[in-house]
Design a protein around this motif. Structure first.
Motif, PDB file in Angstrom:
ATOM      1  N   ALA A  78       0.835  -1.208   0.000  1.00  0.00           N
ATOM      2  CA  ALA A  78       0.000   0.000   0.000  1.00  0.00           C
ATOM      3  C   ALA A  78       0.866   1.253   0.000  1.00  0.00           C
ATOM      4  O   ALA A  78       0.605   2.200  -0.742  1.00  0.00           O
ATOM      5  N   SER A  79       1.904   1.252   0.806  1.00  0.00           N
ATOM      6  CA  SER A  79       2.807   2.394   0.879  1.00  0.00           C
ATOM      7  C   SER A  79       3.481   2.652  -0.464  1.00  0.00           C
ATOM      8  O   SER A  79       3.594   3.796  -0.919  1.00  0.00           O
ATOM      9  N   ARG A  80       3.910   1.586  -1.123  1.00  0.00           N
ATOM     10  CA  ARG A  80       4.581   1.712  -2.424  1.00  0.00           C
ATOM     11  C   ARG A  80       3.624   2.228  -3.498  1.00  0.00           C
ATOM     12  O   ARG A  80       3.979   3.087  -4.301  1.00  0.00           O
ATOM     13  N   VAL A  81       2.402   1.707  -3.522  1.00  0.00           N
ATOM     14  CA  VAL A  81       1.412   2.153  -4.509  1.00  0.00           C
ATOM     15  C   VAL A  81       1.069   3.624  -4.274  1.00  0.00           C
ATOM     16  O   VAL A  81       0.991   4.410  -5.229  1.00  0.00           O
ATOM     17  N   LYS A  82       0.871   4.018  -3.012  1.00  0.00           N
ATOM     18  CA  LYS A  82       0.582   5.423  -2.702  1.00  0.00           C
ATOM     19  C   LYS A  82       1.719   6.324  -3.184  1.00  0.00           C
ATOM     20  O   LYS A  82       1.474   7.395  -3.741  1.00  0.00           O
ATOM     21  N   ALA A  83       2.958   5.909  -2.982  1.00  0.00           N
ATOM     22  CA  ALA A  83       4.114   6.698  -3.425  1.00  0.00           C
ATOM     23  C   ALA A  83       4.116   6.841  -4.944  1.00  0.00           C
ATOM     24  O   ALA A  83       4.364   7.940  -5.470  1.00  0.00           O
ATOM     25  N   PHE A  84       3.837   5.749  -5.664  1.00  0.00           N
ATOM     26  CA  PHE A  84       3.763   5.807  -7.125  1.00  0.00           C
ATOM     27  C   PHE A  84       2.656   6.754  -7.583  1.00  0.00           C
ATOM     28  O   PHE A  84       2.849   7.556  -8.489  1.00  0.00           O
ATOM     29  N   LEU A  85       1.470   6.651  -6.957  1.00  0.00           N
ATOM     30  CA  LEU A  85       0.356   7.512  -7.338  1.00  0.00           C
ATOM     31  C   LEU A  85       0.674   8.975  -7.037  1.00  0.00           C
ATOM     32  O   LEU A  85       0.347   9.863  -7.831  1.00  0.00           O
ATOM     33  N   ASP A  86       1.311   9.245  -5.900  1.00  0.00           N
ATOM     34  CA  ASP A  86       1.707  10.615  -5.563  1.00  0.00           C
ATOM     35  C   ASP A  86       2.696  11.164  -6.585  1.00  0.00           C
ATOM     36  O   ASP A  86       2.584  12.314  -7.006  1.00  0.00           O
ATOM     37  N   ASN A  87       3.665  10.340  -6.983  1.00  0.00           N
ATOM     38  CA  ASN A  87       4.657  10.769  -7.976  1.00  0.00           C
ATOM     39  C   ASN A  87       4.022  11.040  -9.337  1.00  0.00           C
ATOM     40  O   ASN A  87       4.451  11.930 -10.060  1.00  0.00           O
ATOM     41  N   ARG A  88       3.004  10.247  -9.687  1.00  0.00           N
ATOM     42  CA  ARG A  88       2.286  10.445 -10.949  1.00  0.00           C
ATOM     43  C   ARG A  88       1.462  11.722 -10.925  1.00  0.00           C
ATOM     44  O   ARG A  88       1.236  12.335 -11.943  1.00  0.00           O
ATOM     45  N   GLY A  89       0.943  12.050  -9.737  1.00  0.00           N
ATOM     46  CA  GLY A  89       0.105  13.230  -9.600  1.00  0.00           C
ATOM     47  C   GLY A  89      -1.339  13.026 -10.000  1.00  0.00           C
ATOM     48  O   GLY A  89      -2.136  13.953  -9.981  1.00  0.00           O
ATOM     49  N   LYS A  90      -1.707  11.806 -10.365  1.00  0.00           N
ATOM     50  CA  LYS A  90      -3.089  11.494 -10.730  1.00  0.00           C
ATOM     51  C   LYS A  90      -3.285   9.988 -10.651  1.00  0.00           C
ATOM     52  O   LYS A  90      -2.333   9.228 -10.529  1.00  0.00           O
ATOM     53  N   GLY A  91      -4.533   9.562 -10.732  1.00  0.00           N
ATOM     54  CA  GLY A  91      -4.848   8.139 -10.743  1.00  0.00           C
ATOM     55  C   GLY A  91      -5.865   7.766  -9.688  1.00  0.00           C
ATOM     56  O   GLY A  91      -5.819   8.269  -8.574  1.00  0.00           O
ATOM     57  N   LEU A  92      -6.785   6.886 -10.084  1.00  0.00           N
ATOM     58  CA  LEU A  92      -7.808   6.387  -9.161  1.00  0.00           C
ATOM     59  C   LEU A  92      -7.293   5.256  -8.293  1.00  0.00           C
ATOM     60  O   LEU A  92      -7.789   5.025  -7.209  1.00  0.00           O
ATOM     61  N   GLY A  93      -6.327   4.510  -8.799  1.00  0.00           N
ATOM     62  CA  GLY A  93      -5.823   3.362  -8.068  1.00  0.00           C
ATOM     63  C   GLY A  93      -4.975   2.469  -8.951  1.00  0.00           C
ATOM     64  O   GLY A  93      -4.467   2.900  -9.983  1.00  0.00           O
ATOM     65  N   LEU A  94      -4.864   1.231  -8.541  1.00  0.00           N
ATOM     66  CA  LEU A  94      -4.016   0.253  -9.214  1.00  0.00           C
ATOM     67  C   LEU A  94      -4.863  -0.872  -9.772  1.00  0.00           C
ATOM     68  O   LEU A  94      -5.683  -1.454  -9.053  1.00  0.00           O
ATOM     69  N   ARG A  95      -4.668  -1.183 -11.056  1.00  0.00           N
ATOM     70  CA  ARG A  95      -5.372  -2.305 -11.680  1.00  0.00           C
ATOM     71  C   ARG A  95      -4.530  -3.565 -11.537  1.00  0.00           C
ATOM     72  O   ARG A  95      -3.350  -3.569 -11.854  1.00  0.00           O
TER      73      ARG A  95
END
Length: 107
Positions: free
Chosen positions: A10-27
């Motif tokens: 969860a921490s890693r996915v949140k970091a990726f989404l924060d770096n992207r600056g957008k996104g609803l979640g992970l598929r």
């Protein structure tokens, strides 16, 4: 039916989404490939498809299509670091066998 994830994932996915600056979640999904027949697919989701199922785990949206859910039901997504290697690991109770390289599986 459910998909879960560890705190590390969860921490890693949140970091990726924060770096992207957008996104609803992970598929999470599966595709036909490899020596054993199926491989995991991970990608960011900016827009839901009509048939998508969404689970929220540790404040992360996990999006999955109904066809993949059949193979991934009960799976826990983890993020592991082993020496210099790091990556997501799927703890899937449905897997019957994996290929020697670890890239594909059968159910």
């Amino acid at each position: 039916m459910a998909i879960t994830m560890t705190e590390a994932a969860a921490s890693r996915v949140k970091a990726f989404l924060d770096n992207r600056g957008k996104g609803l979640g992970l598929r999470l999904g599966v595709k036909t490939t490899g020596c054993s027949g199926m491989a995991y697919v991970l990608e960011f989701v900016d827009q839901l498809n009509e048939e998508d199922k969404m689970f929220t785990e540790k404040d992360v949206n996990i999006i999955i299509d109904p066809k993949s859910l059949v193979y991934l039901d009960g799976t826990e997504l983890d993020f592991v670091k082993e020496g210099l290697n790091e990556g997501f690991q799927f703890n899937n109770p449905n897997v019957k066998d994996e290929c020697g390289c670890g890239e594909s599986f059968t159910v």
